[in-house]
Design a protein around this motif. Structure first.
Motif, PDB file in Angstrom:
ATOM      1  N   VAL A 106     105.380  -0.386 114.441  1.00 57.40           N
ATOM      2  CA  VAL A 106     104.400  -0.876 115.418  1.00 57.40           C
ATOM      3  C   VAL A 106     103.665   0.279 116.111  1.00 57.40           C
ATOM      4  O   VAL A 106     102.911   0.053 117.051  1.00 57.40           O
ATOM      5  CB  VAL A 106     105.057  -1.800 116.482  1.00 57.40           C
ATOM      6  N   LYS A 107     103.846   1.507 115.631  1.00 53.70           N
ATOM      7  CA  LYS A 107     103.211   2.672 116.279  1.00 53.70           C
ATOM      8  C   LYS A 107     101.680   2.551 116.230  1.00 53.70           C
ATOM      9  O   LYS A 107     101.113   2.219 115.178  1.00 53.70           O
ATOM     10  CB  LYS A 107     103.669   3.952 115.573  1.00 53.70           C
ATOM     11  N   ASP A 108     101.050   2.830 117.368  1.00 48.38           N
ATOM     12  CA  ASP A 108      99.595   2.701 117.460  1.00 48.38           C
ATOM     13  C   ASP A 108      98.848   3.855 116.776  1.00 48.38           C
ATOM     14  O   ASP A 108      97.858   3.665 116.116  1.00 48.38           O
ATOM     15  CB  ASP A 108      99.174   2.655 118.937  1.00 48.38           C
ATOM     16  N   GLY A 109      99.352   5.072 116.976  1.00 52.72           N
ATOM     17  CA  GLY A 109      98.617   6.240 116.463  1.00 52.72           C
ATOM     18  C   GLY A 109      98.948   6.568 115.014  1.00 52.72           C
ATOM     19  O   GLY A 109      99.633   5.804 114.328  1.00 52.72           O
ATOM     20  N   GLN A 110      98.432   7.729 114.557  1.00 52.55           N
ATOM     21  CA  GLN A 110      98.719   8.186 113.186  1.00 52.55           C
ATOM     22  C   GLN A 110     100.201   8.533 113.050  1.00 52.55           C
ATOM     23  O   GLN A 110     100.818   9.005 114.002  1.00 52.55           O
ATOM     24  CB  GLN A 110      97.887   9.451 112.896  1.00 52.55           C
ATOM     25  N   LEU A 111     100.757   8.336 111.872  1.00 54.93           N
ATOM     26  CA  LEU A 111     102.169   8.672 111.650  1.00 54.93           C
ATOM     27  C   LEU A 111     102.284  10.149 111.291  1.00 54.93           C
ATOM     28  O   LEU A 111     101.418  10.679 110.586  1.00 54.93           O
ATOM     29  CB  LEU A 111     102.723   7.844 110.492  1.00 54.93           C
ATOM     30  N   ASP A 112     103.345  10.826 111.793  1.00 53.14           N
ATOM     31  CA  ASP A 112     103.556  12.204 111.346  1.00 53.14           C
ATOM     32  C   ASP A 112     104.262  12.178 109.984  1.00 53.14           C
ATOM     33  O   ASP A 112     104.629  11.105 109.491  1.00 53.14           O
ATOM     34  CB  ASP A 112     104.342  13.024 112.388  1.00 53.14           C
ATOM     35  N   SER A 113     104.474  13.372 109.399  1.00 59.37           N
ATOM     36  CA  SER A 113     104.964  13.376 108.010  1.00 59.37           C
ATOM     37  C   SER A 113     106.377  12.795 107.903  1.00 59.37           C
ATOM     38  O   SER A 113     106.718  12.119 106.934  1.00 59.37           O
ATOM     39  CB  SER A 113     104.923  14.789 107.432  1.00 59.37           C
ATOM     40  N   GLU A 114     107.206  13.042 108.948  1.00 58.04           N
ATOM     41  CA  GLU A 114     108.566  12.484 108.918  1.00 58.04           C
ATOM     42  C   GLU A 114     108.535  10.959 108.965  1.00 58.04           C
ATOM     43  O   GLU A 114     109.251  10.276 108.231  1.00 58.04           O
ATOM     44  CB  GLU A 114     109.326  13.026 110.123  1.00 58.04           C
ATOM     45  N   GLU A 115     107.641  10.440 109.840  1.00 59.77           N
ATOM     46  CA  GLU A 115     107.532   8.984 109.952  1.00 59.77           C
ATOM     47  C   GLU A 115     106.989   8.384 108.660  1.00 59.77           C
ATOM     48  O   GLU A 115     107.431   7.336 108.202  1.00 59.77           O
ATOM     49  CB  GLU A 115     106.619   8.617 111.134  1.00 59.77           C
ATOM     50  N   PHE A 116     106.042   9.085 108.044  1.00 59.98           N
ATOM     51  CA  PHE A 116     105.465   8.562 106.806  1.00 59.98           C
ATOM     52  C   PHE A 116     106.507   8.554 105.690  1.00 59.98           C
ATOM     53  O   PHE A 116     106.559   7.609 104.902  1.00 59.98           O
ATOM     54  CB  PHE A 116     104.222   9.361 106.394  1.00 59.98           C
ATOM     55  N   SER A 117     107.382   9.616 105.695  1.00 64.39           N
ATOM     56  CA  SER A 117     108.404   9.571 104.626  1.00 64.39           C
ATOM     57  C   SER A 117     109.405   8.446 104.865  1.00 64.39           C
ATOM     58  O   SER A 117     109.952   7.902 103.910  1.00 64.39           O
ATOM     59  CB  SER A 117     109.108  10.901 104.377  1.00 64.39           C
ATOM     60  N   GLU A 118     109.613   8.046 106.133  1.00 64.33           N
ATOM     61  CA  GLU A 118     110.490   6.882 106.361  1.00 64.33           C
ATOM     62  C   GLU A 118     109.824   5.607 105.825  1.00 64.33           C
ATOM     63  O   GLU A 118     110.457   4.790 105.172  1.00 64.33           O
ATOM     64  CB  GLU A 118     110.840   6.728 107.844  1.00 64.33           C
TER      65      GLU A 118
END
Ligand SMILES: [Fe+2]
Length: 436
Positions: A304-316
């Motif tokens: 539900v994060k509003d902003g851009q995902l960082d690389s760690e979040e994107f790998s999740e």
């Protein structure tokens, strides 16, 4: 006749007393072997299970379909066999009190058979390695260990529950046990087993999101109940199970509400336009409904994060096709859909994720899902961007045909959407709808 009726009553009472003693004895042994601690999540689960039990739907075929079943399974997985048995036993008390014929015999029978079924199911699950799964429900590796213990849980619960109820009916009516079981329960077993895996998903979401995760299930389970009520055939209750899983995903990720249903309608349209067989199209529809199931293993904060995902979040996020495929692999009757779910984010040029496949290595069904999924994502509003117009999204699809998307699937969707103008701008796309 009177003598016969008395004998029947006595036999039934002896059976019920025996059952009650077995349940009480089993519960004492279970508490000694594995004491249970009362927690707020356990109390909430007990209340939800009791509410679900009082909403059980009577099926035309004579059986009862209750959405309490996946909740009892989740209790065993999260809190162990003793807690599962106590919650199962307590769950039928509200419906026993509210029933017009307040029969003590019926109430004692129901509590006893539910406790015994949960004890057998719970300890079978535990003995087959369930303790290891319960310790770390969110580890992807554990999904592969889930099949045997969860299947043991399902078979134990279904066998004891339907066996004891059939025995009671057989004793009170004189009908042979086998006939009673076949008429009332044989047709529900596969649905009950599939529902146990819904229980596994409930346990996983509760483990990742706590009480919030648990409450997310109130609406999905009520939706599932609606399905059971509306369609009382075996096939449809099975479809109800799939759709209740969909409701779970969408409850966890509110921005995707309606997404799975829309992807299913685009994917079936593409598959139909490509001339695939009806059974094949049905598989694609189910895979489309379940394609994002793996999001149950992704943190809700990231979803539900509003902003851009960082690389760690994107790998999740990138783990969700594998998690979804692992869950589906473990569900009887759905295992064939696992590769479709695993590869729904692959790209023909090999830059997608899942297993990094390219071109024809990607199953055609997964290529269809990717086009349907991206089209719906582009035409829906997300927290970080507004929806594209239909024609802008169609142009994006056509631009990515060959690299990001399968060109035949893009052509089929554009043709179905009636975007003749857009497809005409990209030579070779307008005609591929006829290819097979
Ligand atoms: Fe996805």
């Amino acid at each position: 006749m009177i003598v016969l009726a008395d004998k029947t009553t006595i036999r039934l009472r002896v059976f019920i007393v025996g059952l009650a003693l077995a349940a009480a004895g089993g519960l004492v042994l279970s508490v000694r072997a594995q004491p249970t601690r009362v927690s707020s999540a356990l109390i909430v689960l007990a209340i939800l299970t009791a509410v679900a039990d009082s909403l059980a739907v009577e099926m035309q075929q004579g059986g009862v379909m209750s959405v309490a079943y996946p909740l009892s399974s989740a209790t065993i997985i999260l809190f162990g066999p003793t807690a599962g048995a106590i919650v199962a036993g307590l769950s039928c008390i509200p419906s026993a009190i509210s029933r017009e014929d307040r029969s003590w015999e019926k109430a004692i029978f129901n509590v006893s058979q539910l406790v015994l079924a949960a004890l057998v199911a719970g300890w079978t699950y535990w003995a087959l390695g369930g303790w290891r799964l319960s310790e770390d429900l969110l580890s992807t590796d554990n999904f592969t260990h889930a099949v045997l213990p969860v299947l043991g849980l399902a078979i134990g619960a279904v066998a004891v529950n339907t066996g004891l109820v059939s025995m009671a009916i057989s004793l009170s009516t004189g009908a042979p046990f086998k006939n009673v079981w076949q008429l009332n329960y044989a047709w529900t077993t596969s649905t009950q087993i599939a529902l146990t895996f819904v229980g596994l998903v409930i346990a996983q979401v509760t483990a990742s999101d706590g009480m919030v995760g648990l409450f997310l299930f109130v609406v999905p389970l009520l939706i599932a109940r609606q399905f059971y009520q509306r369609y009382t055939g075996l096939r449809s209750t099975y479809a109800g199970t799939v759709r209740s899983l969909v409701a779970v995903i969408e409850a966890k990720d509110p921005y995707t509400r309606g997404h799975s249903e829309r992807v299913a309608s685009y994917a079936t349209a593409i598959a139909g336009a490509l001339g695939l067989r009806p059974t094949h199209i049905e598989q694609i529809e189910l895979a489309a409904l379940l394609h994002d199931l793996g999001k149950v293993g992704v943190s809700r904060r990231i979803l539900v994060k509003d902003g851009q995902l960082d690389s760690e979040e994107f790998s999740e996020i990138e783990r969700h096709p594998a998690i979804g495929a692992h869950i589906i692999e473990s569900v009887p009757f759905l295992a064939d859909l696992a590769p479709l779910v695993l590869h729904h984010h692959e790209r023909p040029d090999g830059t997608g994720y899942g297993e990094g496949l390219s071109g024809d290595e990607i199953p055609v069904e997964a290529r269809i899902l990717a086009v349907a999924d991206c089209y719906d994502a582009m035409t829906s509003t997300r927290p970080y961007r507004a929806a594209l117009t239909k024609s802008a999204a169609a142009a994006e699809l056509a631009r990515g045909a060959g690299s990001q998307f399968d060109p035949a699937a893009v052509g089929a969707l554009l043709g179905w959407l009636g975007s003749a103008e857009e497809s005409a701008q990209y030579p070779g796309l307008a005609d591929v709808g006829d290819s097979t």
